[in-house]
Design a protein around this motif. Structure first.
Motif, mmCIF file in Angstrom:
data_model
loop_
_atom_site.group_PDB
_atom_site.id
_atom_site.type_symbol
_atom_site.label_atom_id
_atom_site.label_comp_id
_atom_site.label_asym_id
_atom_site.label_seq_id
_atom_site.Cartn_x
_atom_site.Cartn_y
_atom_site.Cartn_z
ATOM 1 N N MET A 1 57.069 17.552 -3.243
ATOM 2 C CA MET A 1 57.050 16.404 -2.346
ATOM 3 C C MET A 1 55.596 15.983 -2.123
ATOM 4 O O MET A 1 54.728 16.811 -1.866
ATOM 5 C CB MET A 1 57.705 16.753 -1.018
ATOM 6 N N LEU A 2 55.323 14.702 -2.258
ATOM 7 C CA LEU A 2 53.970 14.196 -2.114
ATOM 8 C C LEU A 2 53.500 14.330 -0.672
ATOM 9 O O LEU A 2 54.229 14.019 0.266
ATOM 10 C CB LEU A 2 53.926 12.728 -2.538
ATOM 11 N N ASN A 3 52.253 14.832 -0.516
ATOM 12 C CA ASN A 3 51.655 14.883 0.815
ATOM 13 C C ASN A 3 50.218 14.385 0.722
ATOM 14 O O ASN A 3 49.804 13.847 -0.298
ATOM 15 C CB ASN A 3 51.735 16.295 1.415
ATOM 16 N N GLY A 4 49.455 14.591 1.765
ATOM 17 C CA GLY A 4 48.112 14.018 1.787
ATOM 18 C C GLY A 4 47.096 14.709 0.915
ATOM 19 O O GLY A 4 45.989 14.201 0.743
ATOM 20 N N SER A 5 47.455 15.880 0.334
ATOM 21 C CA SER A 5 46.438 16.636 -0.407
ATOM 22 C C SER A 5 46.849 17.047 -1.809
ATOM 23 O O SER A 5 46.067 17.681 -2.516
ATOM 24 C CB SER A 5 46.063 17.901 0.385
ATOM 25 N N ASN A 6 48.071 16.731 -2.228
ATOM 26 C CA ASN A 6 48.533 17.225 -3.534
ATOM 27 C C ASN A 6 48.829 16.109 -4.521
ATOM 28 O O ASN A 6 49.640 16.290 -5.448
ATOM 29 C CB ASN A 6 49.784 18.079 -3.356
#
Length: 307
Positions: A132-137
């Motif tokens: 799941m896309l997040n702010g750091s990956n």
């Protein structure tokens, strides 16, 4: 009486022989290329007229149009590969659309060997592997996404431009290519949106119907985060100091790893500069080692410094 019994036994024996011989002759031949349709004067074509085109076909790499049952077939038979004549075999590429099914049917006097290349279970497993896309990956998310779509043969819309709209004079190949691109774009867009939290979906316009453009829009959103990560990595590299704890070689490899990450962010640190940064980060007990390096004319590589 005895002669009648002998006659009966003889007739029964002959009848059993006839029954045992009652089978179809084997049609298998080493080579018997089928003659052109409508020009058949024998079961096999004159060997002198056989060409290389009789031994292969094109089209098995692409699905055909779906029928009313949600099934598409691409058949390799004697009609498409004349060399298969008398071989008793043919190949079918079949694909099922969602909720599609194979109608009940039989294959008299034949066996079927099926190989499932991609199933709903494997598709689900592949999609679940996308984080799941997040702010750091973002970088890892995009890499996993592209690998997954590529392995599922769904990345066509991300690699090529949308084909020209179909017209009344469009060929069957153009229609097939257009349908394949449309499917790739539609499914890719669904998979991309599935791996993005609701909070991030608002950053990419829902009006975008092109998977490649949608991915580019998301990448623009995270470009600032990538710049911030580059600044953090560079600051860490410059400020690193060896405190005398742990293996010195592992410490140098750690600095080299940060430099590799910077290179992945399109900021390459020259090797001679990295060597100088390593030497500057060493404490006073390495002063003699630093003087020895500075007195030499040759520059050391990072591997030489580690050894």
């Amino acid at each position: 009486m005895a002669s009648s019994a002998i006659l009966f036994i003889t007739l029964a024996f002959l009848n059993s022989i006839l029954i045992s011989l009652a089978f179809d002759p084997s049609p298998l031949q080493d080579i018997c290329v089928a003659p052109p349709l409508g020009l058949a004067t024998s079961i096999c074509r004159d060997p002198r007229l056989v060409t290389a085109n009789d031994f292969f076909m094109t089209g098995l790499d692409r699905p055909g149009p779906f029928n009313a049952y949600g099934v598409t077939f691409v058949v390799a038979s004697v009609l498409t590969i004349p060399e298969l004549n008398t071989q008793g075999q043919f190949l079918i590429r079949a694909e099922l659309a969602p909720n599609g099914y194979f109608p009940p049917h039989t294959h008299p006097r034949a066996s079927v060997f099926s190989v499932v290349m991609t199933s709903s279970a494997s598709v689900s497993t592949n999609v679940q592997n996308i984080p799941m896309l997040n702010g750091s990956n973002f970088k890892d998310w995009k890499e996993t996404l592209l690998i997954t779509l590529g392995c599922m043969d769904l990345d066509l819309a991300l690699r090529t431009e949308k084909p020209a709209p179909l017209t009344d004079v469009s060929t069957a190949d153009l229609k097939r290519d257009f349908e394949r691109w449309e499917r790739s774009n539609r499914v890719s867009l669904m998979i991309i949106k599935r791996s993005i939290p609701e909070a991030f979906r608002g950053t990419a316009s829902e009006d975008i119907a092109n998977a490649s453009e949608y991915l580019a829009k998301i990448e623009e959103r995270f470009a600032k985060n990538e710049k911030s990560e580059t600044s953090t990595l560079l600051a860490n590299l410059i400020s690193m100091k060896y405190k005398g704890k742990g293996n010195i070689r592992e410490y140098i490899m750690q600095m080299s790893h940060i430099a590799s990450n910077l290179k992945a962010h399109k900021l390459e640190v020259p090797e001679d500069l990295l060597v100088h940064l390593v030497l500057l980060s060493l404490p006073t007990q390495f002063s003699q080692f630093k003087v020895s390096y500075n007195c030499q004319k040759e520059k050391w590589s990072l591997n030489e410094l580690i050894s």
